[in-house]
Design an enzyme around this catalytic site. Structure first.
Site, PDB file in Angstrom:
ATOM      1  N   ARG A  30       0.455  -6.632   2.792  1.00  0.00           N
ATOM      2  CA  ARG A  30       1.082  -7.266   1.640  1.00  0.00           C
ATOM      3  C   ARG A  30       2.032  -8.364   2.120  1.00  0.00           C
ATOM      4  O   ARG A  30       2.643  -8.242   3.173  1.00  0.00           O
ATOM      5  CB  ARG A  30       1.843  -6.224   0.810  1.00  0.00           C
ATOM      6  CG  ARG A  30       0.934  -5.143   0.215  1.00  0.00           C
ATOM      7  CD  ARG A  30       1.724  -4.108  -0.570  1.00  0.00           C
ATOM      8  NE  ARG A  30       0.848  -3.091  -1.128  1.00  0.00           N
ATOM      9  CZ  ARG A  30       0.510  -1.964  -0.493  1.00  0.00           C
ATOM     10  NH1 ARG A  30       0.993  -1.715   0.727  1.00  0.00           N
ATOM     11  NH2 ARG A  30      -0.295  -1.081  -1.063  1.00  0.00           N
ATOM     12  N   LYS A  61       4.938   0.058   0.063  1.00  0.00           N
ATOM     13  CA  LYS A  61       4.916   0.277  -1.381  1.00  0.00           C
ATOM     14  C   LYS A  61       4.848   1.757  -1.725  1.00  0.00           C
ATOM     15  O   LYS A  61       5.497   2.222  -2.664  1.00  0.00           O
ATOM     16  CB  LYS A  61       3.725  -0.462  -1.994  1.00  0.00           C
ATOM     17  CG  LYS A  61       3.602  -0.317  -3.501  1.00  0.00           C
ATOM     18  CD  LYS A  61       2.426  -1.103  -4.028  1.00  0.00           C
ATOM     19  CE  LYS A  61       2.295  -0.969  -5.530  1.00  0.00           C
ATOM     20  NZ  LYS A  61       1.140  -1.733  -6.067  1.00  0.00           N
ATOM     21  N   HIS A  90      -1.465 -12.667  -1.786  1.00  0.00           N
ATOM     22  CA  HIS A  90      -2.123 -11.361  -1.899  1.00  0.00           C
ATOM     23  C   HIS A  90      -3.638 -11.489  -1.740  1.00  0.00           C
ATOM     24  O   HIS A  90      -4.323 -10.487  -1.510  1.00  0.00           O
ATOM     25  CB  HIS A  90      -1.807 -10.731  -3.257  1.00  0.00           C
ATOM     26  CG  HIS A  90      -0.576  -9.881  -3.264  1.00  0.00           C
ATOM     27  ND1 HIS A  90      -0.571  -8.575  -2.850  1.00  0.00           N
ATOM     28  CD2 HIS A  90       0.699 -10.177  -3.628  1.00  0.00           C
ATOM     29  CE1 HIS A  90       0.653  -8.088  -2.972  1.00  0.00           C
ATOM     30  NE2 HIS A  90       1.439  -9.037  -3.442  1.00  0.00           N
ATOM     31  N   ARG A 118      -5.810  -9.895   1.083  1.00  0.00           N
ATOM     32  CA  ARG A 118      -6.187  -8.477   1.012  1.00  0.00           C
ATOM     33  C   ARG A 118      -7.525  -8.323   0.280  1.00  0.00           C
ATOM     34  O   ARG A 118      -8.404  -7.584   0.730  1.00  0.00           O
ATOM     35  CB  ARG A 118      -5.088  -7.680   0.306  1.00  0.00           C
ATOM     36  CG  ARG A 118      -3.812  -7.590   1.132  1.00  0.00           C
ATOM     37  CD  ARG A 118      -2.635  -7.015   0.342  1.00  0.00           C
ATOM     38  NE  ARG A 118      -2.864  -5.659  -0.121  1.00  0.00           N
ATOM     39  CZ  ARG A 118      -2.755  -4.567   0.623  1.00  0.00           C
ATOM     40  NH1 ARG A 118      -2.459  -4.671   1.915  1.00  0.00           N
ATOM     41  NH2 ARG A 118      -2.936  -3.366   0.092  1.00  0.00           N
ATOM     42  N   HIS A 132      -3.751   2.009   1.011  1.00  0.00           N
ATOM     43  CA  HIS A 132      -3.935   2.648  -0.281  1.00  0.00           C
ATOM     44  C   HIS A 132      -3.972   4.162  -0.094  1.00  0.00           C
ATOM     45  O   HIS A 132      -4.186   4.656   1.016  1.00  0.00           O
ATOM     46  CB  HIS A 132      -5.245   2.177  -0.930  1.00  0.00           C
ATOM     47  CG  HIS A 132      -5.189   0.751  -1.368  1.00  0.00           C
ATOM     48  ND1 HIS A 132      -6.310   0.014  -1.682  1.00  0.00           N
ATOM     49  CD2 HIS A 132      -4.135  -0.089  -1.542  1.00  0.00           C
ATOM     50  CE1 HIS A 132      -5.950  -1.204  -2.034  1.00  0.00           C
ATOM     51  NE2 HIS A 132      -4.644  -1.300  -1.950  1.00  0.00           N
ATOM     52  N   TYR A 169      -4.076  11.316   4.335  1.00  0.00           N
ATOM     53  CA  TYR A 169      -4.235  11.044   5.764  1.00  0.00           C
ATOM     54  C   TYR A 169      -2.923  10.520   6.333  1.00  0.00           C
ATOM     55  O   TYR A 169      -2.192   9.786   5.681  1.00  0.00           O
ATOM     56  CB  TYR A 169      -5.317   9.979   5.979  1.00  0.00           C
ATOM     57  CG  TYR A 169      -6.734  10.496   5.856  1.00  0.00           C
ATOM     58  CD1 TYR A 169      -7.259  11.347   6.815  1.00  0.00           C
ATOM     59  CD2 TYR A 169      -7.538  10.106   4.789  1.00  0.00           C
ATOM     60  CE1 TYR A 169      -8.562  11.810   6.703  1.00  0.00           C
ATOM     61  CE2 TYR A 169      -8.839  10.557   4.678  1.00  0.00           C
ATOM     62  CZ  TYR A 169      -9.353  11.408   5.645  1.00  0.00           C
ATOM     63  OH  TYR A 169     -10.637  11.869   5.531  1.00  0.00           O
TER      64      TYR A 169
END
Length: 433
Positions: free
Chosen positions: A244, A271, A334, A337, A361, A371
């Site tokens: 980001r 985030k 952005h 990404r 994510h 994870y």
């Protein structure tokens, strides 16, 4: 005789307190220091003990107000209610209402959640509440806020065109009400009743290039960018790392290990609030080594031009893209990404969970657990190197003439050994995906 304002003003203090009686238990106590206090004497309904209430001082409490308070107290006594105890109960209820106001509960909820959020995210939430909610319902007891009252407040944001912010703010309010219910200060969540009450948010996506020829042109433009070295290096790393924009501009040298070729981003900057590990391709390491002599002695990899103690501006990369001639609807900060996600999946055919994990994510294992940051590190490291090599190919004239299809097909067809399972057993060779 009943008192009058003239009688009260003409009364002079003497050495001892004196009573100026008005009637029915009300009198004005004139003290030697000149202060004038309204008093009301009565007998308690059950015990018949004498008690005294204070109605304030003259002239702050005028004669008419003092008489009105006396009459209210006498009505309570007629109903066998002790006006002194009634006053205490009312005061306690008022204090409870203030202690359980929407703003108090919201700030308490915010303080508990803030530790799990990135600062930029928590700042946005607090600003929404302070600017758009607290001025209207902040002092209201949270248990008394109705769905209609909440909708009226949220609609002020809708009326000025901030529809997306209105949806986010309503979501935050719902979280506050659920916290109030959990802590015993409310019985229901009026935000839940407003589902569908706001106009829908028009979908908007960050502009991104996903066509190989266009990407190649963008990368060549970045390489020839004539601006500051700090900005040029940030531009070159943006497509290689596809983090980001806020994470990129706040990168610190203390988080980067060039020898191990990895960047460990702490959870406080992410985030989702979880630490993230970014494997660095040889191309990314080369860019960082290029800028290291310039900024390596400081804290930030990309410091502000005005002060090395602050990271570069939030709009530095975006402004550079505009100066190079890329329009708002062509490319955004952005957009790198979205570019990586699309090409890695549809063209290079990497496993979607590897891509999602590298995008930071939320990805769950088969047991539903998140994870950790080192999950599939070897595979992600190879993916990041393959991605960097693919980008290099797009910059070459030969690749542009072939529209990059030959490289992508050959690259995707290469066999690889994939490590699966927690035990680390090796599966047979197979294509990506």
């Amino acid at each position: 005789m009943p008192l009058s304002d003239t009688t009260i003003r003409k009364a002079k203090p003497v050495a001892k307190p004196i009573k100026l009686t008005d009637g029915d238990g009300l009198y004005l106590l004139l003290n030697p220091n000149g202060s004038r206090w309204w008093r009301f004497d009565y007998r308690r309904p059950v015990t018949k003990q004498r008690n005294t209430l204070s109605f304030g001082t003259y002239p702050d409490t005028g004669l008419a107000d003092a008489r009105a308070r006396r009459d209210e107290a006498r009505k309570l006594l007629a109903s066998d209610i002790d006006p002194g105890e009634h006053r205490k109960a009312t005061r306690t209820a008022s204090e409870d209402r203030a202690a359980n106001s929407f703003e108090v509960v919201a700030r308490e909820w915010f303080a508990k959640q803030e530790k799990t959020w990135v600062k930029s995210h928590s700042d946005k939430i607090l600003l929404r509440l302070q600017n758009d909610i607290f001025p209207w319902i902040g002092k209201r007891p949270i248990a008394e806020v109705s769905a209609r009252e909440l909708l009226t407040t949220i609609n002020r944001m809708v009326d000025r065109g901030a529809v997306e912010s209105a949806h986010r703010t309503l979501q935050n309010c719902g979280q506050v009400f659920r916290y109030a219910i959990a802590t015993g200060r409310a019985d229901r969540n009026p935000a839940a009743d407003l589902r569908g009450a706001l106009p829908p948010v028009k979908p908007s996506h960050h502009a991104a290039m996903t066509e190989p020829n266009a990407i190649g042109g963008l990368l060549r433009a970045i390489d020839t960018y004539a601006g500051a070295l700090v900005t040029r290096c940030a531009l070159r790393l943006a497509p290689l790392l596809f983090v980001r924009p806020g994470e990129l501009r706040q990168a610190e040298w203390g988080e980067i290990d060039l020898d191990a070729a990895q960047w460990n981003i702490p959870g406080s900057k992410m985030k989702m609030g979880e630490p993230h590990l970014v494997p660095l391709s040889t191309q990314a390491v080369a860019v960082l080594r290029e800028i290291e002599p310039l900024t390596g002695d400081g804290r930030y990899v990309f410091p502000s031009a005005r002060s090395p103690r602050r990271p570069m501006s939030n709009n530095a990369v975006l402004a550079a893209l505009r100066r190079m001639g890329f329009a708002k609807n062509e490319m955004s900060g952005h957009g790198f990404r979205a570019m990586a996600r699309t090409i890695l999946d549809e063209t290079l055919h990497y496993r979607p969970d590897f891509i999602e994990h590298q995008l930071a994510h939320a990805v769950r294992d088969p047991n539903g657990r998140a994870y950790n940051r080192t999950a599939h590190l070897a595979e992600r490291r190879e993916m990041m190197q393959g991605w960097a090599d693919y980008l290099d190919s797009l910059k070459s004239d030969a690749c542009s003439l072939m529209q990059s299809e030959g490289f992508a097909s050959e690259f995707a067809a290469q066999p690889r050994i994939v490590v699966v399972g927690q035990a680390g057993t090796k599966a047979s060779q197979e294509k990506r995906g």
